[in-house]
Design an enzyme around this catalytic site. Structure first.
Site, PDB file in Angstrom:
ATOM      1  N   TRP A 195      -7.897  28.853   4.444  1.00 25.13           N
ATOM      2  CA  TRP A 195      -6.599  28.173   3.472  1.00 25.13           C
ATOM      3  C   TRP A 195      -6.059  27.754   4.711  1.00 25.13           C
ATOM      4  O   TRP A 195      -6.093  27.689   5.937  1.00 25.13           O
ATOM      5  CB  TRP A 195      -5.984  29.943   3.713  1.00 25.13           C
ATOM      6  CG  TRP A 195      -4.799  29.603   2.900  1.00 25.13           C
ATOM      7  CD1 TRP A 195      -3.926  29.158   1.645  1.00 25.13           C
ATOM      8  CD2 TRP A 195      -2.908  30.263   4.099  1.00 25.13           C
ATOM      9  NE1 TRP A 195      -2.568  29.751   1.831  1.00 25.13           N
ATOM     10  CE2 TRP A 195      -1.763  30.131   2.810  1.00 25.13           C
ATOM     11  CE3 TRP A 195      -3.364  31.345   4.640  1.00 25.13           C
ATOM     12  CZ2 TRP A 195      -1.383  30.346   3.561  1.00 25.13           C
ATOM     13  CZ3 TRP A 195      -1.780  31.334   4.803  1.00 25.13           C
ATOM     14  CH2 TRP A 195      -0.804  31.621   4.045  1.00 25.13           C
ATOM     15  N   ASP A 239      -7.512  39.146   6.868  1.00 23.89           N
ATOM     16  CA  ASP A 239      -6.954  38.916   5.573  1.00 23.89           C
ATOM     17  C   ASP A 239      -7.191  39.061   4.118  1.00 23.89           C
ATOM     18  O   ASP A 239      -8.211  38.715   3.857  1.00 23.89           O
ATOM     19  CB  ASP A 239      -6.547  36.938   6.024  1.00 23.89           C
ATOM     20  CG  ASP A 239      -5.296  36.341   5.088  1.00 23.89           C
ATOM     21  OD1 ASP A 239      -4.845  37.542   4.167  1.00 23.89           O
ATOM     22  OD2 ASP A 239      -4.982  34.900   4.859  1.00 23.89           O
ATOM     23  N   LYS A 289       0.182  38.168  -4.652  1.00 25.52           N
ATOM     24  CA  LYS A 289      -0.626  37.756  -6.304  1.00 25.52           C
ATOM     25  C   LYS A 289      -0.741  39.300  -7.023  1.00 25.52           C
ATOM     26  O   LYS A 289      -0.561  39.458  -8.296  1.00 25.52           O
ATOM     27  CB  LYS A 289      -1.798  37.332  -5.212  1.00 25.52           C
ATOM     28  CG  LYS A 289      -1.703  36.750  -4.536  1.00 25.52           C
ATOM     29  CD  LYS A 289      -1.550  35.632  -4.908  1.00 25.52           C
ATOM     30  CE  LYS A 289      -1.259  34.367  -3.379  1.00 25.52           C
ATOM     31  NZ  LYS A 289      -1.394  32.807  -2.909  1.00 25.52           N
TER      32      LYS A 289
HETATM   33  N1  PLP Z   1      -4.328  34.471   2.591  1.00 25.87           N
HETATM   34  C1  PLP Z   1      -4.660  33.306   1.913  1.00 25.87           C
HETATM   35  C2  PLP Z   1      -5.881  33.016   1.759  1.00 25.87           C
HETATM   36  C3  PLP Z   1      -3.816  32.654   1.007  1.00 25.87           C
HETATM   37  O1  PLP Z   1      -4.619  32.393   0.091  1.00 25.87           O
HETATM   38  C4  PLP Z   1      -2.378  33.331   0.921  1.00 25.87           C
HETATM   39  C5  PLP Z   1      -1.415  32.790  -0.525  1.00 25.87           C
HETATM   40  O2  PLP Z   1      -1.889  31.873  -0.415  1.00 25.87           O
HETATM   41  C6  PLP Z   1      -2.279  34.307   2.232  1.00 25.87           C
HETATM   42  C7  PLP Z   1      -3.050  34.158   2.849  1.00 25.87           C
HETATM   43  C8  PLP Z   1      -0.507  34.228   2.243  1.00 25.87           C
HETATM   44  O3  PLP Z   1       0.049  34.288   0.732  1.00 25.87           O
HETATM   45  P1  PLP Z   1       2.135  34.737   1.205  1.00 25.87           P
HETATM   46  O4  PLP Z   1       2.359  34.837   2.646  1.00 25.87           O
HETATM   47  O5  PLP Z   1       2.505  34.773  -0.164  1.00 25.87           O
HETATM   48  O6  PLP Z   1       1.540  36.797   0.595  1.00 25.87           O
END
Ligand code: PLP
Length: 414
Positions: free
Chosen positions: A133, A214, A250
């Protein structure tokens, strides 16, 4: 003149920038497959029914206030979040070796964890998968860690480069931090098998590498919350330490509520207490304390799962947790069905190449293997928007847009 006259124009965020470009396109055929947010078959954002119910309950509660939460957030939310990811029977939780703090979704959890490590862990290096990411390297670098990569994806097989991964982790200095996607790896959609996870675990423990998980897609990958947490639970079951960043963006559709949690699994309850005291010192000057609304929604829904077993059949409350798992499974199933439909559409067109990775990969994204030129061709000629690495969000597709996407891919590779 402005004192800021010399400020340079910054580039758009590579992921969020896709939506900016999409919004500017007047074409009625346009499709946004850039952003990682769920859409219904009608192409609309979805607020889960169970979330609406929880919000109604919160609004109708006369004792509800808007006071500050503690620095560590809503206590119920933290307990329930740890239970959700580590399992109801987790020994680490029973032994009070886990400290959990509410953070600003997954990103905020990663950042607080990284800031803590930069201050209190004597190793600077964090190994992240190649690719990962796009925000990972920035979050860790700005927290003061030194970002290195380990091999993860093999473009030839469009699958896991398991040998490369093991070699690189084996070469990592003892004690280094390793970022692991708990499930539904973003952007590749490629996860290790359980057997491979076990080999990774053994190697990491033997080299005292510190796992930082994560978990942004628990329940979203397979449709089953426990199945998607298995990698994590293997690491926690061995009694070793790790960090865990959780997001409800999500799996509960709470994107904009920014609700997540950082857990640190420690060797003993004594260490966990001290670690939590230091997490508070990280959080306080950063944003003081987290927001109350999203965490209250999550706690209301998850609380149902902890109702005493004897009351389960009497208790209407428990229904909310069950309803969530059903809605979550429906989202996961729709994504899985989009994979099959896209694969079928390409097969029907006789599009050159092997496209089986579309049905093999898992989670929200397919790493199509399309290159930069092919992506920009599809955007220019077909008004299909995606990140330049060829990643498409399966959640942004529906039965109506699949033929259009298949036509575009067919034209792009021919
Ligand atoms: N980590 C991964 C791998 C992700 O794909 C995302 C969102 O796309 C996140 C973390 C963090 O998302 P958020 O801060 O919206 O919870």
């Amino acid at each position: 003149g402005s004192v800021f006259a010399n400020v340079a124009q910054a580039p758009e965020d590579p992921i969020l920038g896709v939506t900016v470009a999409y919004n500017k396109d007047p074409s009625p055929m346009k499709v946004n497959l850039g952003v990682g947010a769920y859409r219904t078959e009608e192409g609309k954002p979805l607020v889960l029914n169970v979330v609406k119910k929880a919000e109604k309950m919160l609004l109708n509660n006369p004792s509800r206030v808007k006071e500050y939460l503690p620095i560590t957030g809503l206590a119920d939310f933290n307990k329930l979040s740890a239970k959700l990811i580590f399992g109801a029977d987790s020994r680490a939780i029973q032994e009070n070796r886990v400290t959990t703090v509410q953070c600003l979704s997954g990103t905020g959890s990663l950042r607080v964890g990284a800031e803590f490590l930069a201050r209190h862990y004597n190793k600077r290096a964090i190994f992240i998968p190649q690719p990962t990411w796009g925000n990972h390297p920035k979050v860790f670098t700005l927290a003061g860690l030194s970002v290195k990569t380990y091999r993860y994806y093999d473009p030839k097989t469009r699958g896991l480069n398991f040998q490369g991964l093991l070699e690189d982790l084996n070469m990592a200095p003892s004690g280094a931090i390793v970022l692991l996607h708990a499930c539904a790896h973003n952007p590749t959609g490629v996860d290790p098998t359980l057997d491979q996870w076990e080999q990774i675990r053994r190697l990491m423990r033997s080299k005292s590498l510190l796992p930082f998980f994560d978990s942004a897609y628990q329940g979203f990958a397979s449709g089953n919350l426990d199945a998607d947490a298995q990698s994590v639970r293997m690491f926690v079951a061995d009694g070793g330490e790790c960090l865990m960043a959780q997001s409800y963006a999500k799996n509960m559709g709470l994107y904009g509520e920014r609700v997540g949690a950082l857990s640190i699994v420690c060797e003993s309850a004594d260490v966990a207490v001290k670690v939590e005291s230091q997490l508070k010192l990280v959080i306080r000057p950063m944003y003081s304390n987290p927001p109350i609304h999203g965490a209250s929604i999550v706690a209301t829904i998850l609380k149902d799962s902890s109702v005493d077993k004897a009351y389960v059949f009497l208790c209407f409350l428990r229904e909310m947790y069950r309803e969530w798992t059903i809605e979550l499974k429906a989202m996961a199933n729709r994504i899985i069905s989009m994979r099959q439909q896209l694969f079928n559409a390409l097969s029907a067109r006789g599009t050159p190449g092997d496209w089986s990775h579309i049905i093999k990969q898992i989670g929200m994204f397919t790493f199509t293997g399309l290159n930069k030129e092919q992506v920009s061709f599809m955007t220019r000629e077909y008004h299909i928007y995606m990140t330049s690495d060829g990643r498409i969000s399966m959640a942004g597709l529906n039965t109506k847009t699949i033929p259009h996407l298949a036509d575009a891919i067919h034209a792009a590779v021919n």
